[in-house]
Design a protein around this motif. Sequence first.
Motif, mmCIF file in Angstrom:
data_model
loop_
_atom_site.group_PDB
_atom_site.id
_atom_site.type_symbol
_atom_site.label_atom_id
_atom_site.label_comp_id
_atom_site.label_asym_id
_atom_site.label_seq_id
_atom_site.Cartn_x
_atom_site.Cartn_y
_atom_site.Cartn_z
ATOM 1 N N HIS A 221 33.225 -5.539 41.758
ATOM 2 C CA HIS A 221 33.310 -4.509 42.797
ATOM 3 C C HIS A 221 33.642 -5.145 44.134
ATOM 4 O O HIS A 221 32.989 -6.096 44.558
ATOM 5 C CB HIS A 221 31.983 -3.761 42.886
ATOM 6 N N ALA A 222 34.689 -4.638 44.795
ATOM 7 C CA ALA A 222 35.098 -5.127 46.109
ATOM 8 C C ALA A 222 35.016 -3.977 47.097
ATOM 9 O O ALA A 222 35.616 -2.920 46.872
ATOM 10 C CB ALA A 222 36.509 -5.688 46.062
ATOM 11 N N THR A 223 34.300 -4.147 48.196
ATOM 12 C CA THR A 223 34.171 -3.088 49.194
ATOM 13 C C THR A 223 34.328 -3.660 50.598
ATOM 14 O O THR A 223 33.917 -4.789 50.876
ATOM 15 C CB THR A 223 32.822 -2.358 49.081
ATOM 16 N N GLY A 224 34.940 -2.847 51.486
ATOM 17 C CA GLY A 224 35.181 -3.275 52.858
ATOM 18 C C GLY A 224 36.554 -3.866 53.065
ATOM 19 O O GLY A 224 36.794 -4.567 54.047
ATOM 20 N N LEU A 225 37.501 -3.583 52.152
ATOM 21 C CA LEU A 225 38.837 -4.160 52.247
ATOM 22 C C LEU A 225 39.773 -3.288 53.067
ATOM 23 O O LEU A 225 39.647 -2.070 53.108
ATOM 24 C CB LEU A 225 39.425 -4.384 50.854
ATOM 25 N N TYR A 226 40.705 -3.926 53.755
ATOM 26 C CA TYR A 226 41.772 -3.237 54.491
ATOM 27 C C TYR A 226 42.909 -4.242 54.715
ATOM 28 O O TYR A 226 42.631 -5.385 55.086
ATOM 29 C CB TYR A 226 41.294 -2.702 55.847
ATOM 30 N N PRO A 227 44.171 -3.843 54.459
ATOM 31 C CA PRO A 227 44.649 -2.504 54.064
ATOM 32 C C PRO A 227 44.381 -2.224 52.598
ATOM 33 O O PRO A 227 43.833 -3.066 51.883
ATOM 34 C CB PRO A 227 46.148 -2.579 54.358
ATOM 35 N N ILE A 228 44.802 -1.049 52.153
ATOM 36 C CA ILE A 228 44.542 -0.635 50.785
ATOM 37 C C ILE A 228 45.367 -1.429 49.772
ATOM 38 O O ILE A 228 45.030 -1.500 48.602
ATOM 39 C CB ILE A 228 44.811 0.880 50.619
ATOM 40 N N THR A 229 46.469 -2.037 50.220
ATOM 41 C CA THR A 229 47.341 -2.807 49.326
ATOM 42 C C THR A 229 46.626 -4.086 48.921
ATOM 43 O O THR A 229 46.512 -5.031 49.696
ATOM 44 C CB THR A 229 48.675 -3.147 50.015
ATOM 45 N N SER A 230 46.160 -4.106 47.676
ATOM 46 C CA SER A 230 45.378 -5.238 47.187
ATOM 47 C C SER A 230 45.426 -5.262 45.668
ATOM 48 O O SER A 230 45.934 -4.334 45.030
ATOM 49 C CB SER A 230 43.918 -5.121 47.655
ATOM 50 N N THR A 250 39.471 3.459 43.229
ATOM 51 C CA THR A 250 39.704 2.934 44.576
ATOM 52 C C THR A 250 39.540 4.109 45.513
ATOM 53 O O THR A 250 40.205 5.124 45.374
ATOM 54 C CB THR A 250 41.119 2.343 44.717
ATOM 55 N N ARG A 251 38.634 3.989 46.468
ATOM 56 C CA ARG A 251 38.326 5.120 47.338
ATOM 57 C C ARG A 251 37.969 4.634 48.733
ATOM 58 O O ARG A 251 37.642 3.467 48.938
ATOM 59 C CB ARG A 251 37.189 5.959 46.756
ATOM 60 N N PRO A 252 38.050 5.552 49.707
ATOM 61 C CA PRO A 252 37.783 5.158 51.090
ATOM 62 C C PRO A 252 36.302 5.053 51.387
ATOM 63 O O PRO A 252 35.483 5.787 50.825
ATOM 64 C CB PRO A 252 38.424 6.293 51.898
ATOM 65 N N ASN A 253 35.944 4.154 52.272
ATOM 66 C CA ASN A 253 34.587 4.069 52.814
ATOM 67 C C ASN A 253 34.513 4.881 54.102
ATOM 68 O O ASN A 253 35.539 5.243 54.685
ATOM 69 C CB ASN A 253 34.209 2.618 53.089
ATOM 70 N N HIS A 254 33.309 5.113 54.580
ATOM 71 C CA HIS A 254 33.122 5.913 55.786
ATOM 72 C C HIS A 254 33.659 5.225 57.027
ATOM 73 O O HIS A 254 33.924 5.873 58.036
ATOM 74 C CB HIS A 254 31.635 6.208 55.985
ATOM 75 N N ASP A 255 33.850 3.899 56.986
ATOM 76 C CA ASP A 255 34.262 3.150 58.176
ATOM 77 C C ASP A 255 35.760 2.870 58.239
ATOM 78 O O ASP A 255 36.229 2.106 59.072
ATOM 79 C CB ASP A 255 33.493 1.827 58.261
ATOM 80 N N LYS A 309 25.906 -0.367 47.779
ATOM 81 C CA LYS A 309 27.087 0.486 47.755
ATOM 82 C C LYS A 309 26.849 1.773 48.544
ATOM 83 O O LYS A 309 27.740 2.265 49.222
ATOM 84 C CB LYS A 309 27.463 0.824 46.309
ATOM 85 N N LYS A 310 25.644 2.322 48.477
ATOM 86 C CA LYS A 310 25.353 3.540 49.225
ATOM 87 C C LYS A 310 25.412 3.280 50.716
ATOM 88 O O LYS A 310 25.866 4.119 51.493
ATOM 89 C CB LYS A 310 23.975 4.075 48.837
ATOM 90 N N ALA A 311 24.960 2.099 51.122
ATOM 91 C CA ALA A 311 24.935 1.783 52.547
ATOM 92 C C ALA A 311 26.319 1.495 53.089
ATOM 93 O O ALA A 311 26.645 1.809 54.227
ATOM 94 C CB ALA A 311 24.027 0.583 52.794
ATOM 95 N N VAL A 312 27.179 0.862 52.254
ATOM 96 C CA VAL A 312 28.470 0.391 52.736
ATOM 97 C C VAL A 312 29.615 1.284 52.321
ATOM 98 O O VAL A 312 30.552 1.511 53.082
ATOM 99 C CB VAL A 312 28.738 -1.051 52.217
ATOM 100 N N GLY A 313 29.554 1.857 51.112
ATOM 101 C CA GLY A 313 30.753 2.435 50.550
ATOM 102 C C GLY A 313 30.773 3.923 50.328
ATOM 103 O O GLY A 313 31.602 4.419 49.583
ATOM 104 N N ILE A 314 29.865 4.684 50.916
ATOM 105 C CA ILE A 314 29.889 6.133 50.705
ATOM 106 C C ILE A 314 31.102 6.730 51.406
ATOM 107 O O ILE A 314 31.314 6.522 52.589
ATOM 108 C CB ILE A 314 28.604 6.792 51.227
ATOM 109 N N ALA A 315 31.902 7.471 50.678
ATOM 110 C CA ALA A 315 33.070 8.125 51.272
ATOM 111 C C ALA A 315 32.686 9.516 51.732
ATOM 112 O O ALA A 315 32.008 10.257 51.034
ATOM 113 C CB ALA A 315 34.195 8.206 50.242
#
Length: 355
Positions: A221-230, A250-255, A309-315
Amino acid sequence: MLAMNLLVFFVAAVQIYSVAPVIHTLNYFKTSSQVAKLPEFLEAAYVDGVQIQQFDSNHRETKAKHDWVNKITEDNPHFWEIETVINIQNEQNMKDNIETAKKRFNQTGGVHMIQVISGCERDDETGEVDGWQHHRHDGEDVISIEAKTMTWIAAHPQAFIPKLKFDQIDGYNEARKNYYTKECPSDLKKHVSNGRDFLTRTELPKVSLLQKAPSSPVTCHATGLYPITSSLIWRKNGEEIHEDVEMGETRPNHDGTFQTSVELKVEVTPAAAEREYECVFRLAGVSEGIVIKLDAGSILSNQEEQGRKKAVGIAVPLVVLALVAVVMFLAKRLKSKQAKYSQASVSTDSEPVSG
């Protein structure tokens, strides 16, 4: 069910999302929905896949999603007021169109949704522009317009009458062409200039291994990536493997960042470690990847990872709904350049479905 279908499209599409460095896009996603707990109308706009504004029927005001987006008012002080008026008009048009579409499709009940994906692209090097407008009813293609030829394309028999109507109205398509070639690219150019630092940044993700139970697949699991091209892959003895591998969402995070995952069906034993399984993440524009070797000590339990994941990746639900359709459409265009569509006067986006 409609919302779940959108998520399925999103998962499949985002894996092939890619945009040439000099080509920028401005996309609008509009939906009129009868789905419970969702706004009756939602409009969200994206520049290069980054959400820049949003309007929904619960709040009834178009607002910027980032501070730099507000710079567009330097040239047009009434930009947000105009966007709000247009969206209020679109809200009523699309609500009416759901009822009209139900009659055309002989639907007497149930829950229904209309989607419009529209926008433009601009090549920084050549100045070439293009546009699109794509209509869907209950997740199915209905009608679209090909910007370069200004031709309406009926993807469903119920769209033939609207196609003929809009092909024959004097001046109607010329107004849309003006939007494709002038208004939309002009706004896009301003947004790209105003948000260049934000849009060209790179952020490496936190990469970890997760396993629900000893007999479950191992999820990278990878979270906090930008740009989406990966890319996120599993390797065995230095070679990429596809057998017993399944790509996750692959989905957006709140940040404004993204998260993605990939599963490997493998029994975690000392023998597996000797075969040197490893998860590899690579981000577009970054030469070095992130490599996590598979061994029992590197795997987090499901409970540990779920909290992070709930803290960092909730969309945000509304953002997910909007991005689903936008990324789906971008990926579809990139996969087949023959399917290009464009937005015209945004106050008539819903007309092709009901005409």
